[in-house]
Design an enzyme around this catalytic site. Structure first.
Site: not given
Length: 304
Positions: A123, A148, A253, A256, A279, A288
């Site tokens: 990120r 995150k 982003h 990424r 994630h 994706y």
């Protein structure tokens, strides 16, 4: 919020929404208001300002925190209000050739940062917060600390980045020597590390890989060196994408996103991609598969 160890970004965001709420109701004290005013404010955000669903939820969380933890007046049921719609959108991704065109428009630290976002799936803020100690050039691993959700993880370090990374580390070492010779300006450190390890702020391992151009003052008024601001990187990458004449607009982003789709299209397992991206849920990573068409299970168009 600091007692509860909320992140600085959450602190800034909650304060913004609390001020917004107070101004919206004519600068009335929140203690004189309640669920009906909160309901009207959230309705206003969805109906008149057309905010995204995540933004509306963010405002609600800030007000719930205010009434529960600051005013000791839990809101309870605030009734029904118009919910901002959460559209199901696919992320914008670039082909490998398009990413190379973007990278060729960059140079120096900006080129290296964009390369890491694409080559490692970092990120933007994770890239800005990299320290010298997070780079393992022998095992080709990058350690992302306090990402995150305040989680650590490891991800890939592209071998092609090694010369630029070694030069960046050497630059950080030279800058550290310069600062020590002229007044020992330390880097910002997480939590209480500056008290536990007084010399950590002037040790090479803790130096920012991408430092700011000049020192600043921390919350206590001490002169420290922070990492590069994310807005500077965003501006450089957006300008590079514009110069590359891409058919679709993108951002940091997007690099990424492109990392994830490239791995999946090469046959990398989705669980591995999930771990590399950091994630929490596999459902987030599965978006994706829709981008690259994996859900079609090999079905071909009648036109071939």
């Amino acid at each position: 919020m600091r007692v509860k160890r909320y992140s600085p970004r959450t602190e800034k965001t909650y304060c913004y929404w609390i001020r917004f709420f107070i101004r919206y109701h004519g600068v009335r004290h929140p203690a004189s208001m309640g669920p009906s005013e909160v309901q009207a404010f959230l309705e206003h955000l969805a109906v008149e300002r057309y905010v995204a669903a995540a933004t509306q939820n963010q405002a609600l969380n800030a007000l719930v925190f205010l009434y529960r933890h600051i005013l000791d007046m839990p809101l309870g049921d605030i009734g029904t209000f118009s919910r901002a719609k959460r559209p199901r959108r696919l992320p914008v991704v670039l082909s490998h050739e398009e990413v190379m065109r973007v990278l060729n428009q960059l140079s120096g630290p900006m080129y290296l940062m964009a390369t890491l976002m694409y080559g490692s799936g970092l990120r933007l803020i994770e890239t800005c917060r990299l320290r010298v100690r997070d780079i393992d050039t022998e095992r080709l691993i990058i350690t992302v600390r306090a990402g995150k959700g305040d989680k650590d993880r490891t991800t890939l370090l592209p071998a092609v980045c090694l010369p630029a990374l070694e030069a960046q580390i050497e630059s950080a070492e030279q800058q550290l020597a310069y600062r020590i010779a002229r007044g020992r300006v330390p880097v910002t450190l997480p939590h209480a590390l500056d008290r536990k390890y007084p010399n950590a702020g002037i040790s090479l391992g803790w130096q920012w890989l991408f430092p700011a151009s000049r020192p600043c003052c921390d919350d206590a008024g001490n002169v420290v060196l922070h990492h590069i601001h994310s807005s500077a990187v965003q501006k450089a990458v957006k300008q590079a994408m514009k110069s590359a004449s891409l058919p679709r607009p993108g951002s940091c982003h997007t690099l990424r996103h492109s990392f994830a789709t490239q791995l999946l299209s090469q046959g990398t397992g989705i669980r591995t991609v999930q771990e590399l991206l950091g994630h929490k849920s596999i459902e987030t990573t599965q978006i994706y598969t829709h981008v690259i068409g994996k859900e079609f299970a090999g079905v071909r168009s009648p036109l071939g």
